[in-house]
Design a protein around this motif. Structure first.
Motif, PDB file in Angstrom:
ATOM      1  N   PRO A  32      -0.508 -13.575   7.862  1.00 46.92           N
ATOM      2  CA  PRO A  32       0.044 -12.788   8.403  1.00 46.92           C
ATOM      3  C   PRO A  32       0.611 -12.017   7.983  1.00 46.92           C
ATOM      4  CG  PRO A  32       1.468 -14.234   6.682  1.00 46.92           C
ATOM      5  CD  PRO A  32      -0.093 -14.664   6.695  1.00 46.92           C
ATOM      6  N   PHE A  33       0.301 -11.233   6.731  1.00 51.02           N
ATOM      7  CA  PHE A  33      -0.122  -9.643   6.315  1.00 51.02           C
ATOM      8  C   PHE A  33      -1.063  -8.161   7.016  1.00 51.02           C
ATOM      9  CE2 PHE A  33       0.174 -12.602   3.183  1.00 51.02           C
ATOM     10  CZ  PHE A  33       1.810 -13.306   2.987  1.00 51.02           C
ATOM     11  N   GLY A  34      -2.094  -8.833   7.284  1.00 53.79           N
ATOM     12  CA  GLY A  34      -2.769  -7.737   7.866  1.00 53.79           C
ATOM     13  C   GLY A  34      -4.225  -7.633   7.209  1.00 53.79           C
ATOM     14  N   ASP A  35      -5.293  -6.642   7.897  1.00 55.69           N
ATOM     15  CA  ASP A  35      -6.103  -7.004   6.827  1.00 55.69           C
ATOM     16  C   ASP A  35      -6.557  -6.072   5.553  1.00 55.69           C
ATOM     17  OD1 ASP A  35      -7.726  -8.488   9.383  1.00 55.69           O
ATOM     18  OD2 ASP A  35      -7.908  -7.168  10.112  1.00 55.69           O
ATOM     19  N   TYR A  36      -6.875  -7.111   4.518  1.00 55.67           N
ATOM     20  CA  TYR A  36      -6.999  -6.157   2.916  1.00 55.67           C
ATOM     21  C   TYR A  36      -8.033  -7.437   2.149  1.00 55.67           C
ATOM     22  CZ  TYR A  36      -3.639 -10.496   1.771  1.00 55.67           C
ATOM     23  OH  TYR A  36      -3.527 -12.114   1.698  1.00 55.67           O
ATOM     24  N   ALA A  37      -8.198  -6.873   1.310  1.00 51.18           N
ATOM     25  CA  ALA A  37      -8.610  -7.038   0.632  1.00 51.18           C
ATOM     26  C   ALA A  37      -8.195  -6.975  -1.427  1.00 51.18           C
ATOM     27  CB  ALA A  37     -10.257  -6.581   0.540  1.00 51.18           C
ATOM     28  N   TYR A  38      -9.171  -8.244  -2.461  1.00 46.20           N
ATOM     29  CA  TYR A  38      -8.339  -8.106  -3.746  1.00 46.20           C
ATOM     30  C   TYR A  38      -9.551  -7.612  -4.271  1.00 46.20           C
ATOM     31  CZ  TYR A  38      -4.354 -10.911  -2.990  1.00 46.20           C
ATOM     32  OH  TYR A  38      -3.056 -11.509  -2.580  1.00 46.20           O
ATOM     33  N   GLY A  39      -9.126  -6.904  -5.696  1.00 42.97           N
ATOM     34  CA  GLY A  39     -10.037  -5.812  -6.168  1.00 42.97           C
ATOM     35  C   GLY A  39     -10.706  -6.667  -6.965  1.00 42.97           C
ATOM     36  N   ASP A  40     -11.204  -6.197  -8.189  1.00 40.61           N
ATOM     37  CA  ASP A  40     -11.813  -6.719  -8.862  1.00 40.61           C
ATOM     38  C   ASP A  40     -11.109  -7.203 -10.111  1.00 40.61           C
ATOM     39  OD1 ASP A  40     -13.757  -7.646  -7.310  1.00 40.61           O
ATOM     40  OD2 ASP A  40     -14.857  -5.016  -8.449  1.00 40.61           O
ATOM     41  N   VAL A  41     -10.017  -6.537 -10.579  1.00 41.88           N
ATOM     42  CA  VAL A  41      -8.514  -6.473 -11.173  1.00 41.88           C
ATOM     43  C   VAL A  41      -8.465  -7.956 -11.834  1.00 41.88           C
ATOM     44  CG1 VAL A  41      -6.673  -4.988 -12.606  1.00 41.88           C
ATOM     45  CG2 VAL A  41      -8.461  -4.731 -11.215  1.00 41.88           C
ATOM     46  N   LEU A  42      -7.969  -8.267 -10.766  1.00 39.56           N
ATOM     47  CA  LEU A  42      -6.952  -9.284 -11.418  1.00 39.56           C
ATOM     48  C   LEU A  42      -7.693 -10.888 -10.762  1.00 39.56           C
ATOM     49  CD1 LEU A  42      -3.774  -8.889  -9.356  1.00 39.56           C
ATOM     50  CD2 LEU A  42      -4.015  -9.145 -11.569  1.00 39.56           C
ATOM     51  N   TRP A  43      -7.983 -11.782 -12.576  1.00 34.52           N
ATOM     52  CA  TRP A  43      -8.404 -12.696 -12.472  1.00 34.52           C
ATOM     53  C   TRP A  43      -7.816 -14.118 -13.437  1.00 34.52           C
ATOM     54  CZ3 TRP A  43     -13.043 -14.190 -10.128  1.00 34.52           C
ATOM     55  CH2 TRP A  43     -13.963 -12.696  -9.483  1.00 34.52           C
ATOM     56  N   PRO A  44      -7.552 -15.367 -13.632  1.00 35.52           N
ATOM     57  CA  PRO A  44      -8.991 -16.175 -12.164  1.00 35.52           C
ATOM     58  C   PRO A  44      -8.167 -15.910 -11.010  1.00 35.52           C
ATOM     59  CG  PRO A  44      -7.264 -17.614 -13.313  1.00 35.52           C
ATOM     60  CD  PRO A  44      -7.242 -16.090 -14.263  1.00 35.52           C
ATOM     61  N   ARG A  45      -9.508 -16.532  -9.771  1.00 36.66           N
ATOM     62  CA  ARG A  45      -8.851 -16.503  -8.723  1.00 36.66           C
ATOM     63  C   ARG A  45      -9.142 -18.232  -7.825  1.00 36.66           C
ATOM     64  NH1 ARG A  45     -11.646 -11.492  -6.172  1.00 36.66           N
ATOM     65  NH2 ARG A  45     -10.402  -9.605  -7.787  1.00 36.66           N
ATOM     66  N   LEU A  46      -8.165 -17.995  -6.740  1.00 34.16           N
ATOM     67  CA  LEU A  46      -8.788 -20.475  -6.086  1.00 34.16           C
ATOM     68  C   LEU A  46      -8.946 -20.020  -4.907  1.00 34.16           C
ATOM     69  CD1 LEU A  46      -6.268 -22.016  -7.989  1.00 34.16           C
ATOM     70  CD2 LEU A  46      -8.713 -22.290  -8.436  1.00 34.16           C
ATOM     71  N   GLY A  47      -9.553 -19.664  -4.413  1.00 28.78           N
ATOM     72  CA  GLY A  47     -10.161 -19.806  -2.785  1.00 28.78           C
ATOM     73  C   GLY A  47     -10.291 -18.310  -2.817  1.00 28.78           C
TER      74      GLY A  47
END
Length: 255
Positions: free
Chosen positions: A92-107
């Motif tokens: 619901p937020f709009g088109d965005y993408a996460y960078g390579d900074v925050l880990w770990p990730r799920l999905g």
């Protein structure tokens, strides 16, 4: 049997509050170090963990450990589900993408992001519970507004650190207005979940204090610490979060 269940749900509030204060102070120290460091993104994970730990401790002191854990877990899962949908579909937020900074990730979603929904979700709900003493839709609306107000700080800060990017620039420091519509929607769902676990129990003082500390530190950070300073974000976020924190404290002091 019922007495035994209540003993499980209760906790010695004094030591737990002290633990919450310790986590809050540690989070403040991390925020200060983050603001002074050339790579502030390195502190993001620690800040989120301490935020969540402090929120859980304060919540357990007033709501009991079982209800606090349920409310926190429900808020985390709600925020996580919304973030997964956002990454995959733009809703619901709009088109965005996460960078390579925050880990770990799920999905594709950083765990820290979901945990942040939980920690600040509890704090925003407590603020709303102080403003609106009776559970119901007015409390949900106030809580959703209080949580969304935090994102007036969060999104500009995370975008400038490269933690995520927007496909299309928006009018507020590159953040599209659709983001805040989405935040209101998801925040309302978070408030519904927390209210389901907490009901009409008192908000206490620790969670509103956490919310207020976050507002003050972000305001000071954008005014004088972050480089370059950003008075617009400082004023917008500070006044908006303050508009929820001030009536909450007024009601709490009147009790």
């Amino acid at each position: 049997m019922e007495q035994a269940r209540e003993q499980i749900r209760s906790v010695d509030a004094g030591p737990v509050r002290v633990l919450g204060v310790a986590f809050l102070l540690a989070m403040m120290a991390c925020q200060v170090m983050s603001g002074l460091d050339a790579r502030p993104e390195r502190f993001t994970g620690a800040i989120v963990v301490l935020l969540a730990a402090g929120a859980l401790a304060f919540a357990a002191a007033v709501w009991g450990p079982v209800r606090a854990a349920g409310a926190f877990g429900g808020a985390v899962l709600t925020g996580y589900a919304a973030e997964v949908a956002g990454v995959l579909t733009g809703f619901p937020f709009g088109d965005y993408a996460y960078g390579d900074v925050l880990w770990p990730r799920l999905g594709g979603v950083p765990v820290a992001v979901a945990v942040a929904w939980g920690g600040m979700g509890l704090a925003a709900y407590a603020v709303a519970a102080a403003v609106v003493p009776v559970p119901g839709w007015p409390r949900i609306v106030v809580g959703a507004g209080a949580l969304t107000a935090w994102d007036l700080f969060l999104d500009p800060q995370m975008v400038r650190m490269g933690l995520w990017t927007w496909a299309h620039d928006g009018p507020y420091r590159g953040v599209p207005l659709s983001n805040y519509v989405g935040w209101l929607l998801v925040s309302a769902l978070v408030m519904l979940v927390v209210q389901r676990f907490v009901g009409d129990r008192e908000p206490g003082y620790g969670l509103p204090a956490l919310y207020t500390v976050m507002a003050v530190m972000e305001t000071v950070g954008f005014l004088v610490v972050f480089q370059p300073p950003d008075p617009l974000v400082a004023v917008a976020g500070g006044l908006t979060m303050g508009a929820f924190a001030a009536p909450a404290w007024r009601r709490l002091w009147q009790r």
